[in-house]
Design a protein around this motif. Structure first.
Motif, PDB file in Angstrom:
ATOM      1  N   ASN A 189       0.791  -1.007  -0.127  1.00 59.01           N
ATOM      2  CA  ASN A 189       0.107   0.086  -0.172  1.00 59.01           C
ATOM      3  C   ASN A 189       0.843   1.153   0.064  1.00 59.01           C
ATOM      4  OD1 ASN A 189      -2.247  -1.665   0.022  1.00 59.01           O
ATOM      5  ND2 ASN A 189      -2.423  -1.584   2.355  1.00 59.01           N
ATOM      6  N   GLY A 190       2.115   1.148  -0.667  1.00 58.73           N
ATOM      7  CA  GLY A 190       2.813   2.331  -0.670  1.00 58.73           C
ATOM      8  C   GLY A 190       3.521   3.012   0.453  1.00 58.73           C
ATOM      9  N   THR A 191       4.107   1.953   1.435  1.00 58.72           N
ATOM     10  CA  THR A 191       4.121   2.425   2.786  1.00 58.72           C
ATOM     11  C   THR A 191       5.809   2.239   3.088  1.00 58.72           C
ATOM     12  OG1 THR A 191       3.552   0.285   3.894  1.00 58.72           O
ATOM     13  CG2 THR A 191       2.012   2.209   3.973  1.00 58.72           C
ATOM     14  N   SER A 296       4.483  -6.393  -2.196  1.00 62.01           N
ATOM     15  CA  SER A 296       3.071  -6.532  -2.602  1.00 62.01           C
ATOM     16  C   SER A 296       3.513  -6.417  -4.080  1.00 62.01           C
ATOM     17  CB  SER A 296       2.107  -5.758  -2.094  1.00 62.01           C
ATOM     18  OG  SER A 296       1.085  -5.776  -3.051  1.00 62.01           O
ATOM     19  N   PRO A 297       3.625  -7.578  -4.830  1.00 65.68           N
ATOM     20  CA  PRO A 297       3.888  -7.404  -6.467  1.00 65.68           C
ATOM     21  C   PRO A 297       2.466  -7.316  -7.260  1.00 65.68           C
ATOM     22  CG  PRO A 297       4.016  -9.669  -5.751  1.00 65.68           C
ATOM     23  CD  PRO A 297       3.683  -9.039  -4.385  1.00 65.68           C
ATOM     24  N   PRO A 298       2.910  -6.787  -8.466  1.00 67.34           N
ATOM     25  CA  PRO A 298       1.459  -6.703  -9.434  1.00 67.34           C
ATOM     26  C   PRO A 298       1.277  -7.863  -9.764  1.00 67.34           C
ATOM     27  CG  PRO A 298       3.642  -5.842 -10.300  1.00 67.34           C
ATOM     28  CD  PRO A 298       3.758  -5.849  -9.261  1.00 67.34           C
ATOM     29  N   PRO A 299       0.050  -8.323 -10.123  1.00 66.05           N
ATOM     30  CA  PRO A 299      -0.574  -9.749 -10.632  1.00 66.05           C
ATOM     31  C   PRO A 299       0.668 -10.381 -11.716  1.00 66.05           C
ATOM     32  CG  PRO A 299      -2.321  -8.177 -10.709  1.00 66.05           C
ATOM     33  CD  PRO A 299      -1.193  -7.374 -10.519  1.00 66.05           C
ATOM     34  N   THR A 300       1.244  -9.612 -12.687  1.00 59.87           N
ATOM     35  CA  THR A 300       2.109 -10.168 -13.628  1.00 59.87           C
ATOM     36  C   THR A 300       3.541 -10.457 -13.184  1.00 59.87           C
ATOM     37  OG1 THR A 300       2.411  -7.979 -14.717  1.00 59.87           O
ATOM     38  CG2 THR A 300       0.404  -9.224 -15.380  1.00 59.87           C
ATOM     39  N   GLN A 343       5.070 -20.012  -0.808  1.00 58.87           N
ATOM     40  CA  GLN A 343       3.976 -18.961   0.133  1.00 58.87           C
ATOM     41  C   GLN A 343       2.613 -18.967  -0.129  1.00 58.87           C
ATOM     42  OE1 GLN A 343       6.067 -15.053   0.857  1.00 58.87           O
ATOM     43  NE2 GLN A 343       7.816 -16.189   0.907  1.00 58.87           N
ATOM     44  N   GLU A 344       1.757 -18.624   0.736  1.00 59.89           N
ATOM     45  CA  GLU A 344       0.563 -18.366   0.488  1.00 59.89           C
ATOM     46  C   GLU A 344       0.227 -17.037   0.799  1.00 59.89           C
ATOM     47  OE1 GLU A 344      -3.175 -19.302  -0.563  1.00 59.89           O
ATOM     48  OE2 GLU A 344      -1.688 -20.710  -0.723  1.00 59.89           O
ATOM     49  N   PRO A 345       0.091 -16.262  -0.063  1.00 60.44           N
ATOM     50  CA  PRO A 345       0.094 -14.727   0.201  1.00 60.44           C
ATOM     51  C   PRO A 345      -1.135 -14.325   0.820  1.00 60.44           C
ATOM     52  CG  PRO A 345      -0.854 -15.505  -1.998  1.00 60.44           C
ATOM     53  CD  PRO A 345      -0.236 -16.540  -1.587  1.00 60.44           C
ATOM     54  N   LEU A 346      -0.839 -13.362   1.885  1.00 58.99           N
ATOM     55  CA  LEU A 346      -1.864 -12.486   2.489  1.00 58.99           C
ATOM     56  C   LEU A 346      -2.532 -11.500   1.720  1.00 58.99           C
ATOM     57  CD1 LEU A 346      -0.103 -12.322   5.957  1.00 58.99           C
ATOM     58  CD2 LEU A 346      -1.546 -14.517   5.200  1.00 58.99           C
ATOM     59  N   HIS A 347      -3.642 -11.225   2.154  1.00 58.38           N
ATOM     60  CA  HIS A 347      -4.495 -10.277   1.528  1.00 58.38           C
ATOM     61  C   HIS A 347      -4.754  -9.053   2.460  1.00 58.38           C
ATOM     62  CE1 HIS A 347      -5.720 -12.854  -2.273  1.00 58.38           C
ATOM     63  NE2 HIS A 347      -5.885 -13.553  -1.359  1.00 58.38           N
ATOM     64  N   SER A 348      -4.147  -7.850   1.857  1.00 63.71           N
ATOM     65  CA  SER A 348      -4.341  -6.513   2.855  1.00 63.71           C
ATOM     66  C   SER A 348      -5.298  -5.586   2.226  1.00 63.71           C
ATOM     67  CB  SER A 348      -2.757  -6.056   2.780  1.00 63.71           C
ATOM     68  OG  SER A 348      -2.990  -4.791   3.474  1.00 63.71           O
ATOM     69  N   GLU A 349      -6.067  -5.149   2.818  1.00 63.08           N
ATOM     70  CA  GLU A 349      -7.197  -3.900   2.060  1.00 63.08           C
ATOM     71  C   GLU A 349      -6.322  -2.840   2.014  1.00 63.08           C
ATOM     72  OE1 GLU A 349     -10.088  -4.228   1.735  1.00 63.08           O
ATOM     73  OE2 GLU A 349     -10.317  -6.361   2.357  1.00 63.08           O
ATOM     74  N   PRO A 355      -8.049  -2.328  -5.251  1.00 59.18           N
ATOM     75  CA  PRO A 355      -8.098  -3.806  -4.940  1.00 59.18           C
ATOM     76  C   PRO A 355      -7.317  -4.202  -3.911  1.00 59.18           C
ATOM     77  CG  PRO A 355      -6.920  -3.521  -6.832  1.00 59.18           C
ATOM     78  CD  PRO A 355      -7.386  -2.066  -6.508  1.00 59.18           C
ATOM     79  N   PRO A 356      -7.550  -5.262  -3.148  1.00 66.35           N
ATOM     80  CA  PRO A 356      -6.849  -5.752  -2.090  1.00 66.35           C
ATOM     81  C   PRO A 356      -5.657  -6.330  -2.614  1.00 66.35           C
ATOM     82  CG  PRO A 356      -8.928  -6.628  -1.857  1.00 66.35           C
ATOM     83  CD  PRO A 356      -8.799  -5.926  -3.145  1.00 66.35           C
ATOM     84  N   ALA A 357      -4.403  -5.855  -1.827  1.00 67.05           N
ATOM     85  CA  ALA A 357      -3.110  -6.403  -2.281  1.00 67.05           C
ATOM     86  C   ALA A 357      -2.728  -7.626  -1.618  1.00 67.05           C
ATOM     87  CB  ALA A 357      -2.159  -5.086  -1.814  1.00 67.05           C
ATOM     88  N   GLU A 358      -1.900  -8.636  -2.497  1.00 57.60           N
ATOM     89  CA  GLU A 358      -1.390  -9.624  -2.187  1.00 57.60           C
ATOM     90  C   GLU A 358      -0.079  -9.558  -1.577  1.00 57.60           C
ATOM     91  OE1 GLU A 358      -1.507 -12.349  -5.365  1.00 57.60           O
ATOM     92  OE2 GLU A 358      -3.353 -12.830  -5.405  1.00 57.60           O
ATOM     93  N   VAL A 359       0.172  -9.907  -0.290  1.00 55.60           N
ATOM     94  CA  VAL A 359       1.415  -9.512   0.527  1.00 55.60           C
ATOM     95  C   VAL A 359       2.214 -10.890   0.501  1.00 55.60           C
ATOM     96  CG1 VAL A 359       2.355  -8.786   2.563  1.00 55.60           C
ATOM     97  CG2 VAL A 359       0.178  -7.713   1.728  1.00 55.60           C
ATOM     98  N   TYR A 360       3.682 -10.790   0.030  1.00 53.68           N
ATOM     99  CA  TYR A 360       4.545 -11.860   0.316  1.00 53.68           C
ATOM    100  C   TYR A 360       5.504 -11.520   1.432  1.00 53.68           C
ATOM    101  CZ  TYR A 360       2.433 -14.026  -3.845  1.00 53.68           C
ATOM    102  OH  TYR A 360       1.553 -14.690  -4.886  1.00 53.68           O
TER     103      TYR A 360
END
Length: 877
Positions: A189-191, A296-300, A343-349, A355-360
């Motif tokens: 989330n740009g932090t 948090s990477p982009p989907p691609t 890894q199983e990515p976590l979802h961050s609001e 959209p929710p971000a996938e966190v690795y």
């Protein structure tokens, strides 16, 4: 290339509020940041980037001294237009107290108080525009940005934000200064904020409002000087807690950081996690992969890296002569990617609307600290100049390669939706380097930077093996953006990204703004690299040798006044403001409005409302826009002599001010000091007066030029309306002239169409185009007929067919002909010898029989000749 249609608008000029928010209210000869100490003055005068304008949509944040001014440009423009409309219709219209632009209501701008101790040098807004990093020469503060609705609130008092000091024991004035501060493109989330200090130390700060300790210590700190000499990934490359010495050393001299940057988040390959560092002395380094603990990477990103790594490992296994270093690197990348896949990515609001971000989690193997790649060799670099400023880097800009969606989704049924901007461009990265002298070097990263780590300590056989081929960048083009008088030690040119294309940008130095566009050769080069047809080397050579990039100087200030440098440009594109470039000095804003680029819409795909009313066409601009003259700020400053006299009244020479003037050393000292003050003031006033005189002369020339253009337009209008015909000449009506021009244009168009048709026919004859279906069917028919008529090819299969082929029938006819001729000849001989005299055959019967036989023979002969002629025609065709 942008076309300037107007300069600083009226609502940003004096005496409107839009002008005042860019200026300091304190007018004095001493800098506002000075607190009386020489160290503070020295730090304020230190050269460095000036990014004092940041934007969030149409809102701008301007750093003025130690304050931040916050304004909405659209609100300021509408307030000025409302004021002008009320003044034009009379004061009675402005009596309505409910007007939102009245003085009792919001003004569209606020003053933000800060906690900094020196002048603000840079303002950097986070990707989601909820944080802003405030940088001085040595300190960093992070503030939470307020909501835009506060701008339209009734309260206009100075605002205080919630601030966090970043590294209160790390980024202090006793340590090295800050070269760059960047928001990591893969931060959650740009932090994630990345700071790079001048002593080549990179720190990653993963900020969280709920955890104040995240602002005190970085999650990762890397000393690039230690990393450059590292041999094992197990070594400690962290920064020293007590800081580094400021004494001279070869490492501190050669590795003094000038700037750093990331490529865009949507770039392909390893670009989003590659930190590029430009050293002041000209070296360029890369750090890949540089990731925070949570990213948090982009989907691609992960699928594309996984495909490339697997393909690389498979290719090295099949290759016989692969080096041990290449195999080790491939195994390290595979190990790194395997840990991510497990890894199983976590979802961050995310923020509202995102959209929710996938966190690795950052992989721990092969290591969290990557290898420092570089310094890069600049192939085909320009020759070393005698001017030292040509080799001192000031800024770096990296344009990552495009994302290849076709290769990524090969064999998949679903289509990948990517941003259209990310799919266009070049498949290799572009690195742009800028020096203090304004020299721009455009380099191509043909090899591509990949993730690399140092070997482990147990791998002794590979630890001291150096790479045979050091990394390199190919210099594609070198451009100069500064003139001779504009080059000096304090000049610090910087890049500013364009909003229309990622292959165009603006360069702002102390006194000018230049536009650079790489689009003329980027797409042509990508076409040549992909097609690789005959003559590709020749065409690429022409691209490299020619001056392909567009370069245009848009703004030039007085280069003699080096105390008021231009701030880095901010580019805005908004329906209410247009295509807008904003920069500023300490004396006010400078804006350039460009002609909006053409946008082609697909009319078949969009539906218009029945009440759709298209906007009227804008009038054509027949004049050359120029900035309005503003008097020099020197003419508005008060004299320093009253302050000087007041200071002397409280000094040791105060008695001399009340006595007669006598020749003495004390009097000479006072007169000398007073002469310094007066001479400086008179020089500045004289320079401003000379500039005013030159502007007055230029105004006369511009007026003459306008009169000449108006006369030219009037002459053309008279020629169209036939008002310029002298007495005695035939009058030609305007409609007749127009009809003649239209007729001539139509004839010219017909001639061009005929020429194009002739060229098309010639090109069609000379080109090997594909055959149509009818032509292919005709060829098959001819081939079948040839097989049927050729006895050599069809002789073996003729007996197996039930139907007789034409060549068999032709042979049979010939045999029948010969047989009949033999029988006729035999019958004639028998009639003459064996016919008894008493048996008489009537002559009519014999003639009828002979006629019947001859008719049959003629018919067969005609059939034979026709078949023969047809075979000859087929053989010729």
């Amino acid at each position: 290339m942008p076309k300037v249609i107007s300069y600083t608008p009226a609502w940003l000029s004096k005496p409107n509020p839009g002008h005042e928010i860019f200026t300091s209210k304190v007018m004095s000869t001493q800098p506002a940041s000075s607190n009386g100490s020489s160290a503070s003055i020295k730090r304020s005068a230190k050269p460095g980037p000036r990014r004092t304008i940041a934007r969030r949509g149409t809102e701008v944040f301007i750093a003025v001294g130690r304050e931040i001014r916050w304004a909405d440009l659209v609100y300021l423009k509408e307030a000025w237009e409302d004021k002008q409309s009320r003044n034009s219709f009379g004061k009675e219209k402005g009596g309505d107290g409910d007007n939102q632009y009245e003085g009792d209501h919001a003004q569209g701008y606020r003053t933000i108080k800060t906690q900094v101790a020196e002048d603000i040098r840079q303002l950097i807004i986070s990707p989601h525009a909820n944080y802003i990093a405030i940088l001085t020469t040595h300190t960093v503060h992070v503030a939470i940005l307020p909501e835009p609705s506060l701008l339209t609130a009734a309260d206009t008092a100075p605002m205080k934000l919630k601030y966090y000091t970043l590294g209160p024991t790390t980024h202090v004035t006793s340590q090295w200064g800050i070269a760059s501060a960047l928001w990591h493109p893969l931060g959650v989330n740009g932090t994630c904020l990345v700071t790079v200090t001048e002593d080549a130390i990179v720190r990653l700060w993963e900020l969280s409002i709920a955890d104040r300790w995240s602002f005190d210590r970085p999650t990762l700190a890397i000393d690039l000087k230690k990393l450059a000499d590292g041999t094992s990934v197990d070594q400690d490359f962290g920064a020293s807690v007590h800081g580094t010495s400021k004494g001279f050393s070869p490492d501190s001299f050669e590795m003094e950081v000038a700037s750093a940057c990331f490529a865009g988040r949507g770039s392909g390959g390893w670009s989003p996690m590659t930190l590029w560092i430009a050293m002041r002395e000209g070296d360029v380094y890369a750090l890949c992969p540089l990731l925070p603990e949570k990213w948090s990477p982009p989907p691609t990103l992960i699928p594309s890296l996984s495909v490339s790594i697997v393909a690389k490992v498979a290719a090295l296994e099949d290759e016989q002569g692969a080096s041990p270093q290449s195999k080790l690197l491939a195994q390290q990348q595979l190990e790194w990617m395997s840990e991510i896949d497990n890894q199983e990515p976590l979802h961050s609001e995310g923020p509202p609307g995102e959209p929710p971000a996938e966190v690795y989690t950052r992989p721990g193997k092969p290591g969290r600290v990557p290898k420092l790649q570089g310094p890069f060799d600049l192939d085909l670099a320009p020759e070393e100049s005698e001017d030292e400023l040509d080799g001192l880097l000031s800024d770096i800009c990296v344009i990552g390669p495009k994302m290849d969606a076709d290769e990524l989704m090969f064999g998949e049924e679903d289509d990948l939706e990517l941003d259209e901007v990310d799919q266009e461009g070049l498949s290799v990265g572009i690195v742009c380097l800028l020096t203090t002298s304004g020299r721009l070097s455009v380099c191509l990263d043909l090899d591509g930077v990949e993730a690399q780590w140092l070997p482990k300590a147990k791998e002794k056989r590979l630890r001291f093996v150096e790479d045979s081929d050091p990394p390199s960048l190919l210099t594609f083009e070198v451009l100069d953006t500064s003139r001779g008088l504009e080059v000096w030690e304090g000049n610090w040119p910087v890049f500013s990204h364009d909003v229309n294309s990622r292959y165009s940008f603006y360069i702002t130095n102390t006194s000018s703004v230049t536009f650079i566009s790489l689009t003329p050769w980027v797409f042509r080069l990508e076409t040549e690299l992909n097609e690789a047809t005959a003559g590709t080397d020749f065409r690429i050579g022409l691209l490299a040798q020619g001056q392909s990039s567009l370069r245009e100087r848009l703004l030039t200030q007085n280069s003699n006044d080096k105390s008021t440098p231009l701030a880095a440009s901010a580019v805005i594109r908004d329906p209410d403001l247009g295509y807008f470039l904003l920069t500023a000095t300490s004396h006010g804003p400078i804006a350039l409005t460009f002609e909006a680029p053409d946008i082609h819409f697909d009319l078949d795909r969009r539906s218009r409302s029945p009440t759709y009313d298209p906007e009227p066409d804008k009038p054509l601009i027949f004049f050359e826009p120029r900035p309005c003259y503003e008097p020099a700020h020197t003419l508005q400053q008060s004299s320093a002599m009253p302050t000087f006299i007041e200071r002397q009244r409280h000094g040791k020479y105060k008695r001399l001010l009340q006595e007669e003037v006598r020749l003495s050393p004390a009097t000479l000292t006072i007169i000398t000091e007073a002469h310094k003050v007066i001479s400086e003031e008179t020089h500045r006033v004289g320079t401003a007066a000379a500039e005013l005189f030159r502007r007055c002369e230029k105004l006369q020339l511009d007026l003459k030029n306008h009169i000449h253009k108006a006369r030219d337009v009037a002459t053309r209008i008279k020629a169209i309306t036939s008002d310029d015909v002298e007495d005695g000449q035939s009058v030609i009506a305007a409609n007749e002239k127009v009809e003649k021009r239209i007729h001539a244009a139509r004839e010219r168009q017909t001639e061009l169409n005929n020429r194009i048709e002739d060229v098309r026919r010639k090109a069609t004859r000379g080109s090997n185009r594909e055959l149509s279906d009818k032509e292919k069917a005709w060829i098959d028919e001819v081939q079948t007929l040839d097989n049927k008529t050729d006895t050599k090819q069809a002789g073996g299969n003729a007996l197996a067919k039930n139907s007789k082929e034409p060549w068999e029938r032709f042979n049979e006819v010939k045999m029948l002909k010969e047989k009949l001729l033999a029988e006729i000849n035999g019958m004639e001989g028998e009639d003459e010898v064996a016919t008894p005299q008493n048996v008489k055959v009537p002559s009519e019967i014999r003639k009828a029989k002979m006629a019947q036989v001859m008719g049959l023979l003629d018919r067969e002969s005609a059939l034979v000749e026709a078949a023969k002629n047809r075979l000859e025609r087929l053989s010729l065709s």
